[in-house]
Design an enzyme around this catalytic site. Structure first.
Site, PDB file in Angstrom:
ATOM      1  N   ASP A   1       0.818  -1.212   0.000  1.00  0.00           N
ATOM      2  CA  ASP A   1       0.000   0.000   0.000  1.00  0.00           C
ATOM      3  C   ASP A   1       0.852   1.262   0.000  1.00  0.00           C
ATOM      4  O   ASP A   1       1.990   1.263   0.458  1.00  0.00           O
ATOM      5  CB  ASP A   1      -0.926   0.012   1.220  1.00  0.00           C
ATOM      6  CG  ASP A   1      -1.973  -1.079   1.162  1.00  0.00           C
ATOM      7  OD1 ASP A   1      -2.433  -1.404   0.057  1.00  0.00           O
ATOM      8  OD2 ASP A   1      -2.316  -1.612   2.232  1.00  0.00           O
ATOM      9  N   ARG A   2       0.262   2.329  -0.476  1.00  0.00           N
ATOM     10  CA  ARG A   2       0.940   3.620  -0.574  1.00  0.00           C
ATOM     11  C   ARG A   2       1.490   4.076   0.784  1.00  0.00           C
ATOM     12  O   ARG A   2       2.559   4.662   0.871  1.00  0.00           O
ATOM     13  CB  ARG A   2      -0.061   4.642  -1.132  1.00  0.00           C
ATOM     14  CG  ARG A   2       0.508   6.003  -1.370  1.00  0.00           C
ATOM     15  CD  ARG A   2      -0.549   6.877  -2.025  1.00  0.00           C
ATOM     16  NE  ARG A   2      -0.112   8.259  -2.020  1.00  0.00           N
ATOM     17  CZ  ARG A   2      -0.917   9.268  -2.242  1.00  0.00           C
ATOM     18  NH1 ARG A   2      -2.201   9.053  -2.483  1.00  0.00           N
ATOM     19  NH2 ARG A   2      -0.463  10.494  -2.220  1.00  0.00           N
TER      20      ARG A   2
END
Length: 182
Positions: free
Chosen positions: A45-46
């Site tokens: 995930d970012r």
């Protein structure tokens, strides 16, 4: 020979090479990796950091990313609060999430690891302590580690994937990569 790239994905970077449809410019893998025809084997995930594997071989990509192969993924997780023995026991036994029970995980309390500082730093609350755990899972549901730690009362503040199988982040600074044997 298939190519295998070990990449230390920085915080706030997408696990993809392009971001065409976003109204704002966001960091992507192409900001650090200029190797044609390699693709991520799985996601990160970012708002997570750490090891991302990229390859040009579809079979290797599937073997790394597909939960049926049960490749262990180890995370260093900074959580809110002092982690209790009960919370660790629950993580080890499997956690009930909205999408069902997780597989049992390996979970242990650790001292703060000697890793790079995050940019930007995590939010610090003077009245709430934090602690670190090493968590190893063998599946990969969406935001699974964050949901597991929240379910046992310790929301994740920082998440660093340290290893996938035998491949580790050792020696890689954020944004750096190296080629490895597949």
């Amino acid at each position: 020979m298939p190519r295998l790239i070990l990449f230390n994905k920085p915080y706030d970077m997408l696990s993809q090479f392009t971001d065409r449809n976003s109204p704002t410019t966001r960091a992507t893998l192409s900001d650090c990796i200029a190797i044609p025809h390699v693709y991520p084997a799985g996601r990160l995930d970012r708002d997570s950091e750490g090891l991302l594997l990229l390859t040009d071989d579809g079979r290797l990509q599937a073997r790394i990313a597909d939960p049926k192969f049960k490749l262990p993924k180890t995370y260093l997780v900074q959580v809110e609060g002092d982690v209790t023995d009960d919370a660790l026991a629950t993580l080890r036994g499997g956690v009930l999430l909205k999408d069902g029970m997780t597989r049992p995980a390996q979970a242990e309390r650790i001292d703060a690891p000697d890793i790079w500082p995050r940019d930007p730093p995590i939010r610090v609350r003077q009245t709430v302590p934090d602690s670190w755990i090493r968590l190893t899972i063998r599946e990969g549901r969406n935001r699974q580690v964050r949901r597991m730690t929240a379910a046992v009362g310790h929301p994740t503040l920082r998440l660093v994937r340290w290893s996938i199988g035998d491949w580790t982040l050792a020696g890689l600074s954020p944004g750096a990569w190296r080629e490895d044997a597949a």
